[in-house]
Design a protein around this motif. Structure first.
Motif: not given
Length: 332
Positions: A219-229
Motif C-alpha cells: 500500500a505504501a508503494v501504491i500511495r507514493r505512486a498516486v502522489g500526495p493529493w
C-alpha cells in the motif's frame, strides 16, 4: 493501446439514433440510479489542498466499511480505473492470466505495458497456469456476476506468492454484495491487491473515488505512486460521510436486490434469458440481441452490447418508476 468499448457514451448514442426521444435512459452502466445525496461541502474542500490527516481519515472509513484489517492497508485513488492503469507500471509482471470474459481494461492495460496476457475461463485452469506471475480476477465479475469463493482466492494468492507472483482482485462491484464475499477481511499476503470503487453503489461515479487494499508495505508503494493529493477535498468529505451512513447502505442494497429481481422478470417476459449479474446490473442473452439493442436505442434507452459476445446485453437498473415503465413499454 486500442480504445476499449465502454457503456455510458450518450453522445455517441445520440449520433447513432438521432430520432430517439429525449432524455435518454442510460442503462449501459452498472451505477446505482438513486445516488447518495452528497450534502453540503465545506468551502475549504474547494479552496485548500487536502490535508494528509483528512485523506487518512477517509482511508480509515473505507477500511472499516470493507472490513480491512488495517487502515494503513487502504489507499485512496481517483477511481478504480486509475489503479488498473497504474498497477502494470508498479508490479513486475511479464505473464498475466485473467479470469474472463471480463472488464476489458485489465487486458488492455497489461498489454500496453508489454506483458503477455492470456484469458482463462475457469479458476481451476487459472490455478494451473504455472508460468503466470500476475493473476487478475474480477469479483463479482463484470458482466456475468460470477463470484469466486474467498477461500479459492486465498489459496490462489498463496500459490502465486510462493513464486513471487501477485493476485489482483477487482472488487469494483463488491459494495452491493455481502461482506463475506470480499477478500478484504482476510487479505492473504503481501502479494495481493484489491481494487474497490466508491461510485457504483453510491451512484456518484463522477466523483472519481476508489481504493486499493493491500499489505501496508505494498500500500505504501501504491500511495507514493498516486502522489500526495490524488483525491479531491470534496471526494474526501463525501466519502467519509457516505461510508459512515450504514442505514443508507443497508437500504440501498436491499432496494437494489429487489429491483434486480424485478428487472429479471421484465427481461424474461420479453423473451430474453438472464445469465446472471449483480444487484447493480443484469446480463441477458438472446439470438436477437442486436435487434433488441436497436429497438431500445430507437426508444432512447441505451444498454450495453458486447462485441465479443453478440448475443449478450447488459442492463443497468432503472431508478424512477417512470423509467421502469419506459423500459417495460420498450420491451413489450
Amino acid at each position: 493501446m486500442g480504445e476499449v468499448y465502454h457503456g455510458g457514451n450518450i453522445a455517441a448514442a445520440r449520433l447513432r439514433f438521432p430520432q430517439a426521444p429525449s432524455p435518454w435512459l442510460d442503462l449501459s452502466t452498472g451505477i446505482n440510479p438513486l445516488a447518495y445525496a452528497p450534502g453540503e461541502i465545506s468551502p475549504e474542500a474547494w479552496t485548500r489542498l487536502p490535508e494528509p490527516a483528512a485523506i487518512r481519515s477517509l482511508e480509515a472509513a473505507a477500511a472499516e466499511a470493507y472490513g480491512a484489517p488495517d487502515a494503513a492497508s487502504v489507499v485512496a485513488t481517483p477511481g478504480a480505473q486509475a489503479l488498473i492503469q497504474l498497477l502494470p507500471r508498479l508490479l513486475p509482471g511479464k505473464h498475466v492470466a485473467i479470469l474472463g470474459l471480463t472488464y476489458a481494461e485489465h487486458e488492455a492495460c497489461w498489454r500496453a505495458a508489454g506483458a503477455q496476457v492470456e484469458t482463462i475461463e475457469t479458476v481451476e485452469t487459472l490455478d494451473k497456469l504455472g508460468e503466470a506471475d500476475i493473476a487478475v480476477v474480477v469479483n463479482p465479475n463484470n458482466p456475468d456476476g460470477r463470484l469466486v469463493p474467498r477461500q479459492a482466492l486465498i489459496e490462489l494468492a498463496a500459490r502465486l506468492a510462493r513464486r513471487g507472483g501477485t493476485l489482483i482482485v477487482d472488487e469494483a462491484f463488491m459494495d452491493a454484495e455481502p461482506v463475506a464475499h470480499s477478500l478484504a477481511p482476510a487479505l492473504p499476503s503481501e502479494h495481493t491487491v484489491l481494487l474497490r470503487s466508491f461510485g457504483k453503489l453510491y451512484g456518484l461515479a463522477g466523483l472519481r473515488l476508489g481504493f486499493a487494499v493491500a499489505s501496508p508495505a505494498l500500500a505504501a508503494v501504491i500511495r507514493r505512486a498516486v502522489g500526495p493529493w490524488a483525491v479531491s477535498g470534496a471526494a474526501i468529505e463525501i466519502g467519509r460521510r457516505a461510508y459512515a451512513d450504514l442505514p443508507w447502505r443497508s437500504a440501498a442494497v436491499a432496494r437494489l436486490t429487489q429491483d434486480a429481481a424485478r428487472l429479471d422478470t421484465l427481461l424474461r417476459e420479453a423473451g430474453l434469458a438472464v445469465l446472471g449479474g449483480t444487484p447493480l446490473f443484469r446480463l441477458a442473452t438472446s439470438p436477437d440481441a442486436g435487434a433488441w439493442f436497436e429497438r431500445l436505442g430507437q426508444a432512447g434507452i441505451l444498454v450495453r452490447p458486447f462485441p465479443a459476445r453478440l448475443e449478450w446485453l447488459r442492463f443497468g437498473l432503472p431508478g424512477r418508476e417512470a423509467d421502469w415503465q419506459r423500459l417495460a413499454a420498450a420491451l413489450s
